[in-house]
Design a protein around this motif. Structure first.
Motif, short mmCIF file in Angstrom:
data_model
loop_
_atom_site.label_atom_id
_atom_site.label_comp_id
_atom_site.label_asym_id
_atom_site.label_seq_id
_atom_site.Cartn_x
_atom_site.Cartn_y
_atom_site.Cartn_z
N PRO A 229 5.22 -6.57 3.24
CA PRO A 229 4.33 -7.46 2.48
C PRO A 229 4.48 -7.23 0.98
O PRO A 229 4.81 -6.13 0.54
N LYS A 230 4.25 -8.27 0.18
CA LYS A 230 4.33 -8.16 -1.27
C LYS A 230 2.95 -7.93 -1.85
O LYS A 230 1.93 -8.28 -1.25
N GLY A 231 2.96 -7.34 -3.05
CA GLY A 231 1.69 -7.06 -3.71
C GLY A 231 1.08 -5.76 -3.22
O GLY A 231 1.60 -5.09 -2.33
N GLY A 232 -0.05 -5.40 -3.82
CA GLY A 232 -0.74 -4.19 -3.40
C GLY A 232 -0.04 -2.93 -3.91
O GLY A 232 0.71 -2.93 -4.88
N ARG A 233 -0.25 -1.84 -3.17
CA ARG A 233 0.28 -0.53 -3.54
C ARG A 233 0.95 0.06 -2.32
O ARG A 233 0.47 -0.10 -1.19
N SER A 234 2.06 0.80 -2.53
CA SER A 234 2.78 1.28 -1.36
C SER A 234 3.32 2.69 -1.58
O SER A 234 3.47 3.16 -2.71
N LEU A 235 3.62 3.34 -0.44
CA LEU A 235 4.25 4.66 -0.38
C LEU A 235 5.44 4.56 0.55
O LEU A 235 5.35 3.94 1.62
N VAL A 236 6.55 5.18 0.17
CA VAL A 236 7.74 5.20 1.00
C VAL A 236 8.21 6.64 1.17
O VAL A 236 8.24 7.40 0.19
N MET A 237 8.56 7.00 2.40
CA MET A 237 9.16 8.30 2.70
C MET A 237 10.51 8.04 3.34
O MET A 237 10.61 7.41 4.39
N SER A 238 11.58 8.50 2.69
CA SER A 238 12.93 8.22 3.17
C SER A 238 13.87 9.30 2.67
O SER A 238 13.92 9.55 1.46
N PRO A 239 14.63 9.95 3.54
CA PRO A 239 15.55 11.01 3.09
C PRO A 239 16.78 10.47 2.38
O PRO A 239 17.47 11.22 1.70
N ASN A 325 -3.11 -3.33 1.05
CA ASN A 325 -3.47 -4.62 0.48
C ASN A 325 -4.96 -4.82 0.72
O ASN A 325 -5.39 -5.37 1.74
N GLY A 326 -5.75 -4.31 -0.23
CA GLY A 326 -7.20 -4.36 -0.06
C GLY A 326 -7.64 -3.45 1.05
O GLY A 326 -7.29 -2.27 1.10
N ARG A 327 -8.38 -3.97 1.99
CA ARG A 327 -8.91 -3.16 3.10
C ARG A 327 -7.91 -2.97 4.23
O ARG A 327 -8.15 -2.18 5.13
N GLU A 328 -6.81 -3.72 4.20
CA GLU A 328 -5.83 -3.64 5.29
C GLU A 328 -4.60 -2.86 4.84
O GLU A 328 -4.14 -2.98 3.71
N THR A 329 -4.05 -2.04 5.77
CA THR A 329 -2.83 -1.27 5.51
C THR A 329 -1.84 -1.52 6.63
O THR A 329 -2.21 -1.59 7.81
N ARG A 330 -0.58 -1.62 6.24
CA ARG A 330 0.50 -1.78 7.21
C ARG A 330 1.45 -0.60 7.08
O ARG A 330 1.95 -0.32 5.99
N LEU A 331 1.71 0.08 8.21
CA LEU A 331 2.59 1.25 8.24
C LEU A 331 3.80 0.92 9.10
O LEU A 331 3.64 0.52 10.25
N PHE A 332 5.00 1.12 8.53
CA PHE A 332 6.24 0.90 9.26
C PHE A 332 6.90 2.26 9.49
O PHE A 332 7.07 3.04 8.55
N THR A 333 7.28 2.54 10.74
CA THR A 333 7.95 3.80 11.05
C THR A 333 9.08 3.55 12.03
O THR A 333 9.02 2.61 12.83
N GLY A 334 10.10 4.38 11.97
CA GLY A 334 11.25 4.22 12.86
C GLY A 334 12.49 4.82 12.25
O GLY A 334 12.46 5.91 11.69
N SER A 335 13.60 4.08 12.32
CA SER A 335 14.90 4.66 11.97
C SER A 335 15.40 4.29 10.58
O SER A 335 16.31 4.93 10.07
N ALA A 336 14.85 3.25 9.96
CA ALA A 336 15.45 2.69 8.74
C ALA A 336 15.11 3.52 7.51
O ALA A 336 13.96 3.88 7.28
N ASN A 337 16.13 3.80 6.69
CA ASN A 337 15.95 4.40 5.38
C ASN A 337 15.81 3.29 4.33
O ASN A 337 16.04 2.11 4.61
N ALA A 338 15.45 3.69 3.11
CA ALA A 338 15.34 2.74 2.00
C ALA A 338 16.73 2.53 1.40
O ALA A 338 17.02 2.94 0.28
N THR A 339 17.60 1.88 2.19
CA THR A 339 18.99 1.64 1.78
C THR A 339 19.36 0.19 2.05
O THR A 339 18.70 -0.51 2.85
N VAL A 340 20.43 -0.26 1.41
CA VAL A 340 20.95 -1.61 1.66
C VAL A 340 21.44 -1.72 3.10
O VAL A 340 21.19 -2.71 3.79
N ALA A 341 22.16 -0.68 3.55
CA ALA A 341 22.74 -0.73 4.90
C ALA A 341 21.68 -0.90 5.97
O ALA A 341 21.89 -1.62 6.95
#
Length: 633
Positions: A229-239, A325-341
């Protein structure tokens, strides 16, 4: 998050629910340690033998029984050319030869990267139960911080499936199309189709504090946008990071906190500049208490090139994307890193969880900084300030990329291992054949059976090297003479060496082959070679009779001691205890008597196997088997 004894926790996550047994397990992984896969059936067999630190004991007899019960029910799909080389003399690996399927994504520059388990359990007393494990780790023994999301639910009777489960079904059906060796077995294809049909009708229960979930798959169909989602505030954890992806997350998705490794931050600065990073950057602190080991992952070289390599991880391997995003939070977890690939060419899986910000937002994830009594994420990370001018990448990087490319090419090549009985002293000649891809002139490639040490390696000649004096067929890769029966295997180890100036890179990996010409009773003969004495036969008998819910500790400990023989005992085992176990199974679980019958029948096929049966066993077994046949009739 999984701690440093992650293998124990993963085994716990694989265990069937109470009153259920495994019907089929399908897993995916980028890299694979065959010994790690070898221990997985222990979870399905409920053997609770552990060492003093809580790790599962690799007792050969307990492993043998677990494999005999469940190896054919477990299938692991992994990236071609990314299987680690096991230690030699691992005879039990023969039971995994039908469990490993190498795959290659549709996009040549991508990798197969999901870390997912789909497990179906069955019971006579209730509906089927399905469990999905979405992990950030591969099936290896690497000790790093990782995540594991567990979804479980019952199969319900309804006309239409749950739409949110459809991506699970699509992935199961797509796996056979990615296999490098076609076609897959009919039985597996039918199981995948059944599981895909069932899983759409499973009512999965959500983890606490979350109200909904979605599944995102990548690399199966062309898709070029981030699912966030766009907007709001976010945290990313990626090796692993790529500068362009981090810049997009900051600009379009409110990236405010980034947790990664120092090397990854330096990659971003080199590729996109210091300004591409968010305001707050964290790395795991040296006191995080992790025993890091080497593992294989993708390593982007710059802001646009999705290349993969072999690197050392120290601590972090988890992947998380958290968006408030306000009162709602979306958490994505799994295999993907913060990379183009990850979002363009790899096969990846992310599961999105939806909850309230107060329960699962950034503050909740990081924890309170001023509470020393509670170990939170913030208590094991420290703020990091990347240098403005990081050191340039190692000159070996290009060689590492080329070695990885060759590993994937060789891993995806269909190979056949043909065994020929030489008759004398049970020795075999094995010919490895296949049409190898074109190899660079500077590449040196060696191959050897994975059950042998690298001292048995033979150099793989290029077609141009065979023009003079070459007498074997052109598709012959190597010939191994005088192999023992126990060393026959479908797993072959490769080593690729590349040299440029004073720099050299060596990469080892294992490939699966089609083994032909081996004896039809190979498993039975291997069974006899593993059961070296009567004491081990009796241990296996007790493990069969105990079945699910068994505590194997006493039997493992007894197997490690020298057996003592006394009147009324078999190598230290009490005759009365064995008879009691037989009678209990006749009453409660007579199918286990059938398992014992198969074991005794396998052993009685050869004189050597007959000698392994304890004296006096016949007097106990014959009336028990007669009673079992009477019950059946």
């Amino acid at each position: 998050m999984l701690g440093t004894r992650e293998r124990t926790l993963l085994l716990d996550s694989l265990r069937p629910p109470a009153g259920y047994r495994l019907q089929r397990a399908v897993g995916t992984s980028f890299t694979l340690d065959l010994m790690a896969l070898l221990t997985a059936p222990l979870a399905f067999t409920f053997f609770d033998a552990q060492d003093e630190d809580g790790a599962p004991l690799a007792d050969p007899v307990a492993l043998l029984e677990a494999l005999r019960r469940h190896a054919e029910k477990v299938t692991l799909f992994c990236q071609a050319g990314a299987i680690g080389v096991p230690k030699p003399d691992q005879t039990l690996l023969a039971y995994l030869e039908g469990s490993v399927i190498e795959v290659q994504p549709r996009y040549e520059e991508g990798i197969f990267h999901p870390k997912l388990w789909v497990l179906s359990f069955e019971s006579e007393e209730g509906p089927a139960i399905y469990r999905v494990l979405c992990l950030s780790r591969n099936l290896t023994f690497a000790r790093t911080w990782d995540t594991c999301l567990r979804l479980q639910g019952r199969l319900v009777q309804r006309q239409r499936g749950y739409s949110r489960n459809k991506p699970f079904a699509d992935l199961l059906l797509a796996l056979p199309e990615l296999a490098t060796r076609q076609p897959i077995k009919d039985e597996l294809q039918q199981d995948l189709e059944r599981m895909a049909h069932d899983i759409r009708r499973v009512d999965f229960r959500l983890p606490p504090r979350f109200a909904g979930f979605r599944v995102h798959t990548f690399g199966l169909w062309r898709r070029h946008r981030l699912p966030f989602p766009k907007g709001g505030r976010s945290l990313v954890m990626s090796p692993f990071l790529v500068g362009s992806t981090v810049r997009d997350l900051v600009r379009d998705h409110g990236l405010d906190v980034l947790v990664s490794r120092p090397e990854a931050f330096q990659d971003v600065v080199r590729g996109a500049g210091r300004d591409a990073l968010p305001r707050t950057c964290y790395v795991f602190s040296p006191g995080a208490g992790l025993d890091a080991r080497d593992t294989e992952e993708e390593r982007p070289s710059d802001g646009t090139s999705p290349v993969e390599g072999e690197v050392e991880l120290s601590g972090l391997h988890a992947k998380l994307f958290l968006f408030e995003n306000g009162r709602e939070t979306r958490l994505f977890t799994g295999s993907a890193n913060a990379t183009v690939a990850a979002f363009r060419v790899n096969v990846e899986v992310l599961i999105e969880l939806i909850g309230k910000t107060k329960d699962c937002g950034i503050s909740s994830l990081l924890g309170l900084e001023d509470d020393p009594g509670i170990e939170t994420l913030r208590s094991i990370v420290q703020e990091y300030h990347p240098p403005d001018c990081p050191e340039p990448p190692s000159p070996k990087t290009r060689l590492e990329r080329e070695a990885d490319r060759l590993a994937r090419l060789l891993g995806a090549t269909p190979l056949t291992a043909t065994a020929r009985d030489m008759g004398a002293e049970q020795r075999w000649d094995v010919t490895l054949s296949g049409e190898l891809p074109e190899l660079p002139v500077e590449a040196e490639v060696k191959v050897w059976p994975a059950t042998l040490s690298s001292e048995a390696a033979q150099k793989v000649g290029k077609p141009g090297d065979r023009a003079e004096g070459w007498t074997d067929p052109m598709d012959t890769v190597a010939i191994f003479s005088g192999m023992s029966f126990e060393s026959l295997t479908a797993f072959f180890a490769f080593e690729v060496s590349l040299r440029e100036g004073r720099h050299e890179v060596r990469k080892r990996f294992t490939v699966t082959t089609e083994l032909v010409g081996a004896p039809e009773n190979r498993k039975e003969r291997l069974l006899q070679s593993l059961l070296k004495d009567r004491r081990r036969v009796l241990q296996l008998l007790f493990l069969i009779l105990m079945g699910e819910g068994a505590d194997a500790s006493a039997f493992v400990q007894a197997a490690q001691r020298d057996g003592t023989t006394s009147q009324g005992s078999f190598g230290g085992w009490d005759q009365a205890a064995l008879l009691e176990a037989f009678l209990r199974c006749l009453s409660r679980n007579p199918e286990r008597i059938d398992d014992v019958a198969r074991l005794i029948s396998d052993l009685e096929r050869t004189p050597e196997g007959q000698d392994l049966l304890p004296e006096g066993m016949k007097e106990i077994w014959e009336p028990v088997w007669a009673a079992r046949e009477a019950l059946r009739s």
